[in-house]
Design an enzyme around this catalytic site. Sequence first.
Site, PDB file in Angstrom:
ATOM      1  N   ARG A 241      34.742   1.749  35.916  1.00  0.00           N
ATOM      2  CA  ARG A 241      34.132   0.478  35.934  1.00  0.00           C
ATOM      3  C   ARG A 241      35.361  -0.741  36.067  1.00  0.00           C
ATOM      4  NH1 ARG A 241      30.575   2.299  38.023  1.00  0.00           N
ATOM      5  NH2 ARG A 241      28.130   2.359  37.418  1.00  0.00           N
ATOM      6  N   GLU A 270      32.774  -7.963  40.625  1.00  0.00           N
ATOM      7  CA  GLU A 270      32.310  -7.283  41.765  1.00  0.00           C
ATOM      8  C   GLU A 270      31.359  -8.308  42.602  1.00  0.00           C
ATOM      9  OE1 GLU A 270      31.520  -3.237  41.824  1.00  0.00           O
ATOM     10  OE2 GLU A 270      33.343  -2.862  40.789  1.00  0.00           O
ATOM     11  N   HIS A 289      33.879  -0.634  45.816  1.00  0.00           N
ATOM     12  CA  HIS A 289      33.406   0.140  44.965  1.00  0.00           C
ATOM     13  C   HIS A 289      32.427   1.371  45.803  1.00  0.00           C
ATOM     14  CE1 HIS A 289      30.864   0.356  40.827  1.00  0.00           C
ATOM     15  NE2 HIS A 289      31.034   1.581  41.510  1.00  0.00           N
TER      16      HIS A 289
HETATM   17  C1  DGY Z   1      28.091   5.095  39.835  1.00  0.00           C
HETATM   18  O1  DGY Z   1      27.069   5.854  40.368  1.00  0.00           O
HETATM   19  O2  DGY Z   1      28.052   4.713  38.738  1.00  0.00           O
HETATM   20  C2  DGY Z   1      29.004   4.518  40.777  1.00  0.00           C
HETATM   21  O3  DGY Z   1      29.751   3.584  40.294  1.00  0.00           O
HETATM   22  C3  DGY Z   1      28.176   4.219  42.182  1.00  0.00           C
HETATM   23  O4  DGY Z   1      28.142   5.391  42.753  1.00  0.00           O
END
Ligand code: DGY
Length: 331
Positions: A241, A270, A289
Amino acid sequence: MLDLLKPKVYVTRLLPQVAMDKIQAFCDAKVWEGDLPPPRDMLLQNVVGVQGLLSLLTDKVDAELMDRAPNLKVVSNCAVGFDNVDVTEATKRQILVGNTPGVLTETTADFAFALMMAAARRVVEGDRVVRAGKWKTWGPMILLGQDIHNATLGIVGFGRIGIAVARRAKGFGMRILYTDIVRNKQAENELGLEYVTMERLLGESDFITIHTNLTPETHHLIGRKQFENMKPTAILVNTSRGPIVDNMALYDALRTGKIAYAALDVTEPEPIPVDHPLLTLENIVVVPHIASASVATRTKMALMAAENLIAGLKGEMPPNPVNPDVLKMKR
Ligand code: DGY
């Protein structure tokens, strides 16, 4: 089943058709069909009267939203991460929350490796050189990067994805360090890893890859102090993240040579604004992402999210609950 009798749900983006079919067979589903997430006011408007919400990591599912949806029984987040959902608040209101763990582990680990290799071997810079018509000859000093094989990899956060990255690194003959609040002796024995402090990991790693959840404790886990501790040749990879890394500290570290390179799949915020200082640098790769974005994995995630949603609506334990205690509380 007649639509009239089906539970009302809101789905905040079109998902792969197999998952949509599953949801629509059981639910009276309203679907946000835009390419961008529903704006906040639309999200709040569309959850009125629903029993189920299928959300994405771009939707903030908080107390305000839950106030609008007093009949809400289940929030199924189509992601393994669920920092966009206020789980404490959901649990207080006996709303089940589901996520999609496991199915994206290998795909995300593949991508962390792809970013590591892209950064180490300057793949994106190379592409830019070619497209700009600057490739004039083979040169002994052109675009020299760093070797991955035999280098030291530091894994921050040793859950499923961290372990999957370690397995790949083993194949590259890397020395592997990891840090986590929980020690995994089995993986240490199987893969020949070393469990180390964060400080040692930062100081000794050629590559540092982040695989922790975002929590108040991991917010800006990698900041100025941590960059001070890294090798000037270090490469940082983040597929977890964005807010785990302090972007401005990263910018300064890359600009002043405190570390060599970074590759980010996730940013804060983002999307990262196109005029963000990080994007003025050559020694960084930023992608939008997409670590879990393979056809197969996104389909599995959507199906799992659909199954969590339907189970929650039936009052059953979802296959992947985040707060299973909700059902126990109800019994
Ligand atoms: C998640 O699943 O948390 C990812 O960041 C996106 O697939």
